[in-house]
Scaffold this motif. Structure first.
Motif, PDB file in Angstrom:
ATOM      1  N   ARG A 103     -49.079 -25.910  75.187  1.00  0.00           N
ATOM      2  CA  ARG A 103     -48.522 -24.670  75.454  1.00  0.00           C
ATOM      3  C   ARG A 103     -47.666 -24.124  74.568  1.00  0.00           C
ATOM      4  NH1 ARG A 103     -48.487 -26.929  80.685  1.00  0.00           N
ATOM      5  NH2 ARG A 103     -46.612 -27.506  80.733  1.00  0.00           N
ATOM      6  N   GLN A 104     -46.693 -25.154  73.884  1.00  0.00           N
ATOM      7  CA  GLN A 104     -45.793 -24.568  72.820  1.00  0.00           C
ATOM      8  C   GLN A 104     -46.493 -24.306  71.567  1.00  0.00           C
ATOM      9  OE1 GLN A 104     -43.286 -28.233  72.862  1.00  0.00           O
ATOM     10  NE2 GLN A 104     -41.627 -27.474  73.939  1.00  0.00           N
ATOM     11  N   GLU A 105     -47.612 -24.788  71.089  1.00  0.00           N
ATOM     12  CA  GLU A 105     -48.277 -24.618  69.905  1.00  0.00           C
ATOM     13  C   GLU A 105     -49.034 -23.400  70.029  1.00  0.00           C
ATOM     14  OE1 GLU A 105     -50.794 -27.985  69.279  1.00  0.00           O
ATOM     15  OE2 GLU A 105     -49.367 -29.203  68.671  1.00  0.00           O
ATOM     16  N   HIS A 106     -49.400 -23.107  71.434  1.00  0.00           N
ATOM     17  CA  HIS A 106     -50.156 -21.739  71.577  1.00  0.00           C
ATOM     18  C   HIS A 106     -49.311 -20.829  71.701  1.00  0.00           C
ATOM     19  CE1 HIS A 106     -52.892 -18.872  73.365  1.00  0.00           C
ATOM     20  NE2 HIS A 106     -51.789 -18.492  74.239  1.00  0.00           N
ATOM     21  N   MET A 107     -47.959 -20.884  72.042  1.00  0.00           N
ATOM     22  CA  MET A 107     -47.014 -19.814  72.084  1.00  0.00           C
ATOM     23  C   MET A 107     -46.481 -19.563  70.484  1.00  0.00           C
ATOM     24  SD  MET A 107     -46.578 -18.421  74.775  1.00  0.00           S
ATOM     25  CE  MET A 107     -45.378 -17.339  74.147  1.00  0.00           C
ATOM     26  N   LYS A 108     -46.417 -20.540  69.865  1.00  0.00           N
ATOM     27  CA  LYS A 108     -46.247 -20.220  68.296  1.00  0.00           C
ATOM     28  C   LYS A 108     -47.269 -19.450  67.767  1.00  0.00           C
ATOM     29  CE  LYS A 108     -43.541 -24.470  67.574  1.00  0.00           C
ATOM     30  NZ  LYS A 108     -43.209 -25.859  66.707  1.00  0.00           N
ATOM     31  N   LEU A 109     -48.611 -19.696  68.024  1.00  0.00           N
ATOM     32  CA  LEU A 109     -49.600 -18.691  67.467  1.00  0.00           C
ATOM     33  C   LEU A 109     -49.449 -17.381  67.815  1.00  0.00           C
ATOM     34  CD1 LEU A 109     -52.466 -21.250  67.728  1.00  0.00           C
ATOM     35  CD2 LEU A 109     -51.472 -20.688  65.785  1.00  0.00           C
ATOM     36  N   VAL A 110     -49.119 -17.154  69.254  1.00  0.00           N
ATOM     37  CA  VAL A 110     -49.052 -15.877  69.831  1.00  0.00           C
ATOM     38  C   VAL A 110     -47.759 -15.234  69.220  1.00  0.00           C
ATOM     39  CG1 VAL A 110     -48.193 -14.585  71.954  1.00  0.00           C
ATOM     40  CG2 VAL A 110     -49.801 -16.350  72.136  1.00  0.00           C
ATOM     41  N   GLU A 111     -46.468 -16.018  68.826  1.00  0.00           N
ATOM     42  CA  GLU A 111     -45.436 -15.357  68.423  1.00  0.00           C
ATOM     43  C   GLU A 111     -45.889 -14.879  66.908  1.00  0.00           C
ATOM     44  OE1 GLU A 111     -40.810 -16.559  67.450  1.00  0.00           O
ATOM     45  OE2 GLU A 111     -42.158 -18.150  68.064  1.00  0.00           O
ATOM     46  N   LYS A 112     -46.339 -15.795  66.297  1.00  0.00           N
ATOM     47  CA  LYS A 112     -46.896 -15.365  64.945  1.00  0.00           C
ATOM     48  C   LYS A 112     -47.582 -14.059  64.856  1.00  0.00           C
ATOM     49  CE  LYS A 112     -48.979 -17.318  60.705  1.00  0.00           C
ATOM     50  NZ  LYS A 112     -49.669 -18.462  60.144  1.00  0.00           N
ATOM     51  N   GLU A 113     -48.676 -14.379  65.845  1.00  0.00           N
ATOM     52  CA  GLU A 113     -49.478 -12.966  65.882  1.00  0.00           C
ATOM     53  C   GLU A 113     -49.071 -11.604  65.999  1.00  0.00           C
ATOM     54  OE1 GLU A 113     -53.904 -11.642  67.737  1.00  0.00           O
ATOM     55  OE2 GLU A 113     -53.225 -13.855  67.659  1.00  0.00           O
ATOM     56  N   ILE A 114     -47.879 -11.594  67.380  1.00  0.00           N
ATOM     57  CA  ILE A 114     -47.325 -10.563  67.441  1.00  0.00           C
ATOM     58  C   ILE A 114     -46.569 -10.175  66.243  1.00  0.00           C
ATOM     59  CG2 ILE A 114     -45.309  -9.922  69.021  1.00  0.00           C
ATOM     60  CD1 ILE A 114     -46.665 -11.718  71.342  1.00  0.00           C
ATOM     61  N   LYS A 115     -45.772 -10.937  65.604  1.00  0.00           N
ATOM     62  CA  LYS A 115     -44.668 -10.560  64.478  1.00  0.00           C
ATOM     63  C   LYS A 115     -45.788  -9.908  63.617  1.00  0.00           C
ATOM     64  CE  LYS A 115     -41.064 -13.825  64.418  1.00  0.00           C
ATOM     65  NZ  LYS A 115     -40.462 -15.262  63.792  1.00  0.00           N
ATOM     66  N   ALA A 116     -46.787 -10.670  63.178  1.00  0.00           N
ATOM     67  CA  ALA A 116     -47.721  -9.811  62.000  1.00  0.00           C
ATOM     68  C   ALA A 116     -48.262  -8.422  62.675  1.00  0.00           C
ATOM     69  CB  ALA A 116     -48.955 -10.642  61.915  1.00  0.00           C
ATOM     70  N   THR A 117     -48.541  -8.309  63.871  1.00  0.00           N
ATOM     71  CA  THR A 117     -49.204  -7.070  64.289  1.00  0.00           C
ATOM     72  C   THR A 117     -47.892  -6.003  64.464  1.00  0.00           C
ATOM     73  OG1 THR A 117     -50.751  -8.337  65.587  1.00  0.00           O
ATOM     74  CG2 THR A 117     -50.441  -5.841  66.183  1.00  0.00           C
ATOM     75  N   TYR A 118     -46.869  -6.324  65.032  1.00  0.00           N
ATOM     76  CA  TYR A 118     -45.833  -5.242  65.509  1.00  0.00           C
ATOM     77  C   TYR A 118     -44.702  -5.212  64.395  1.00  0.00           C
ATOM     78  CZ  TYR A 118     -48.393  -4.959  69.953  1.00  0.00           C
ATOM     79  OH  TYR A 118     -49.229  -4.791  70.835  1.00  0.00           O
TER      80      TYR A 118
END
Length: 199
Positions: A103-118
């Protein structure tokens, strides 16, 4: 994962005097039958229409302030709606991941993708638009930005983002309260009219 967001709000309709070009306006037309005086009759359900007293302004400055708020709402409301979609999608995905480490690894990926997008989009917002976005995220998710970050990333990461927002005079813990706050009530009225395609 976030690719579904690009399709949000892109509905083709014939222009019927409504602001159908808005990413937040979704035309609603439901056709069915209902019983009336013992007979089945056709029924058509359309978007809600919000009626407010005609706006009067003390002076030109007050009118410009209102027009600026309408502009700002139209600019940041689509982002707030995207955030709601991300929260729902992330919550549903996390619920299917069996262990904490994954779950923590998934959240790191989500955080990275959100930063790149937004990040590029956030850089284009003014401070007022950023503060408005914080309120509209609360309106869309019924939770503060800080509360969402704390739930998904933990209190340390949430604290980091809150401290970053604080340096710009903003607070991710800001609530949206149209019942008790006059400014929020006006924002809510504008949002409802934007969502209905009225302005």
């Amino acid at each position: 994962m976030l690719s579904s967001l690009s399709a949000m709000g892109q509905t083709k309709t014939e222009d019927q005097g409504l602001n159908t070009g808005s990413a937040t306006f979704v035309p609603l037309v439901k056709v069915g039958e209902t019983k009336l005086d013992g007979e089945m009759v056709q029924r058509v359900e359309l978007n809600k229409l919000y009626i407010y007293p005609p706006r009067t302004f003390k002076n030109e400055k007050a009118k410009q302030k209102y027009d600026r708020m309408v502009y700002n709402v139209k600019k940041v409301l689509p982002i707030a709606k995207e955030v709601r979609g991300i929260v729902i999608e992330t919550y549903e995905t996390i619920a299917t991941i069996p262990n904490k480490k994954e779950r923590q690894e998934h959240m790191k990926l989500v955080e990275k993708e959100i930063k790149a997008t937004y990040t590029p989009r956030m850089k284009k917002l003014t401070l007022k638009q950023g503060k408005l976005l914080i309120k509209l995220v609360y309106r869309e998710t019924n939770s503060s930005g800080y509360g969402l970050l704390k739930a998904f990333l933990g209190p340390v990461r949430a604290g980091f983002y809150q401290a970053f927002a604080w340096t710009f005079g903003a607070s991710l813990a800001k609530k949206f309260d149209p019942e008790n706050n006059e400014d929020d009530r006006e924002i809510d009225a504008i949002v409802k009219q934007v969502e209905a395609g009225q302005i």
